[in-house]
Design a protein around this motif. Structure first.
Motif, mmCIF file in Angstrom:
data_model
loop_
_atom_site.group_PDB
_atom_site.id
_atom_site.type_symbol
_atom_site.label_atom_id
_atom_site.label_comp_id
_atom_site.label_asym_id
_atom_site.label_seq_id
_atom_site.Cartn_x
_atom_site.Cartn_y
_atom_site.Cartn_z
ATOM 1 N N TYR A 15 0.703 -6.289 -8.616
ATOM 2 C CA TYR A 15 0.430 -5.374 -7.697
ATOM 3 C C TYR A 15 0.100 -3.977 -7.820
ATOM 4 O O TYR A 15 -1.244 -3.572 -7.299
ATOM 5 C CB TYR A 15 0.923 -6.265 -5.722
ATOM 6 C CG TYR A 15 1.057 -5.041 -4.948
ATOM 7 C CD1 TYR A 15 -0.564 -5.759 -4.381
ATOM 8 C CD2 TYR A 15 1.581 -3.560 -4.550
ATOM 9 C CE1 TYR A 15 -0.706 -4.657 -2.871
ATOM 10 C CE2 TYR A 15 1.189 -2.973 -3.843
ATOM 11 C CZ TYR A 15 -0.128 -3.179 -3.153
ATOM 12 O OH TYR A 15 -0.513 -2.357 -1.753
ATOM 13 N N SER A 16 1.362 -3.587 -8.430
ATOM 14 C CA SER A 16 1.462 -2.154 -8.734
ATOM 15 C C SER A 16 0.615 -1.685 -9.449
ATOM 16 O O SER A 16 -0.166 -0.518 -9.288
ATOM 17 C CB SER A 16 3.129 -2.075 -9.706
ATOM 18 O OG SER A 16 4.124 -2.211 -7.893
ATOM 19 N N ALA A 19 -2.737 -2.055 -7.501
ATOM 20 C CA ALA A 19 -3.170 -1.023 -7.042
ATOM 21 C C ALA A 19 -3.469 0.933 -7.818
ATOM 22 O O ALA A 19 -3.936 1.550 -7.616
ATOM 23 C CB ALA A 19 -1.036 -0.480 -5.905
ATOM 24 N N ALA A 38 -7.613 -1.677 1.619
ATOM 25 C CA ALA A 38 -5.702 -1.513 1.207
ATOM 26 C C ALA A 38 -4.823 -2.181 2.063
ATOM 27 O O ALA A 38 -4.160 -3.542 2.347
ATOM 28 C CB ALA A 38 -5.790 -0.600 0.486
ATOM 29 N N THR A 42 -3.289 -6.280 1.300
ATOM 30 C CA THR A 42 -1.347 -5.907 0.609
ATOM 31 C C THR A 42 -1.266 -6.585 1.807
ATOM 32 O O THR A 42 0.075 -7.128 1.413
ATOM 33 C CB THR A 42 -0.715 -4.256 1.331
ATOM 34 O OG1 THR A 42 -2.357 -3.498 -0.146
ATOM 35 C CG2 THR A 42 0.001 -4.302 0.414
#
Length: 172
Positions: A15-16, A19, A38, A42
């Protein structure tokens, strides 16, 4: 097969990176992502990672996802009995759908029981149907979190198809 903690770390790391990539692509004008998209992505991703993990098919034991539900974690024990570990619940398309459908059935039964026990309980009005702009990022985030889990478990996309074909071959 990784532990629940390793699954969570894989998902958080992915995810990091994702993103950061989306942020860079958006700032360079290569991609357009609204704050609502977004947020919905998330939300779907983290619900899929922490609350609706494929390992809920082990809910009879100590599973992180079940524990995160607190006292309501007991509601996932029947799911663990309905689905064998790495069976239908670990397929790429139907597996995530089984958890959403199970959750919808449990919520429906709980609301029905509440209405039966307390007929005058004021139920909130149903929200209007969500648009695809809301649903697609939610579902994409949810499914991506599930697929990362399955990849880490070594489950191939044709997992359900292969097991179904084995059962058909055994009958003939």
């Amino acid at each position: 097969m990784p532990s629940g903690r390793v699954h969570n770390l894989i998902n958080i790391a992915t995810y990091s990176v994702l993103a950061a990539g989306v942020l860079v692509a958006t700032r360079q004008g290569l991609l357009t992502v609204t704050p609502a998209q977004a947020l919905n992505f998330t939300l779907g991703f983290f619900v899929g990672t922490f609350l609706l993990s494929p390992d809920l098919d082990l809910a009879e034991g100590r599973v992180d996802s079940k524990r995160r539900w607190g006292r309501l974690g007991v509601l996932w024990v029947p799911y663990g009995r309905l689905f064998s570990h790495r069976g239908l619940s670990h397929t790429w398309l139907l597996g995530p759908l089984t958890r959403l459908a199970y959750l919808a059935v449990v919520l429906g039964l709980l609301v029905g029981l509440l209405c039966f026990v307390w007929p005058l309980f004021p139920l909130p009005a149903l929200p209007p149907p969500a648009s695809l702009k809301v649903l697609l990022p939610l579902l994409f985030g949810y499914y991506l979190s599930q697929w990362l889990h399955l990849i880490a478990d070594g489950v191939r996309p044709d997992h359900g198809l292969r097991h179904g074909l084995k059962k058909v071959r055994r009958r003939f």
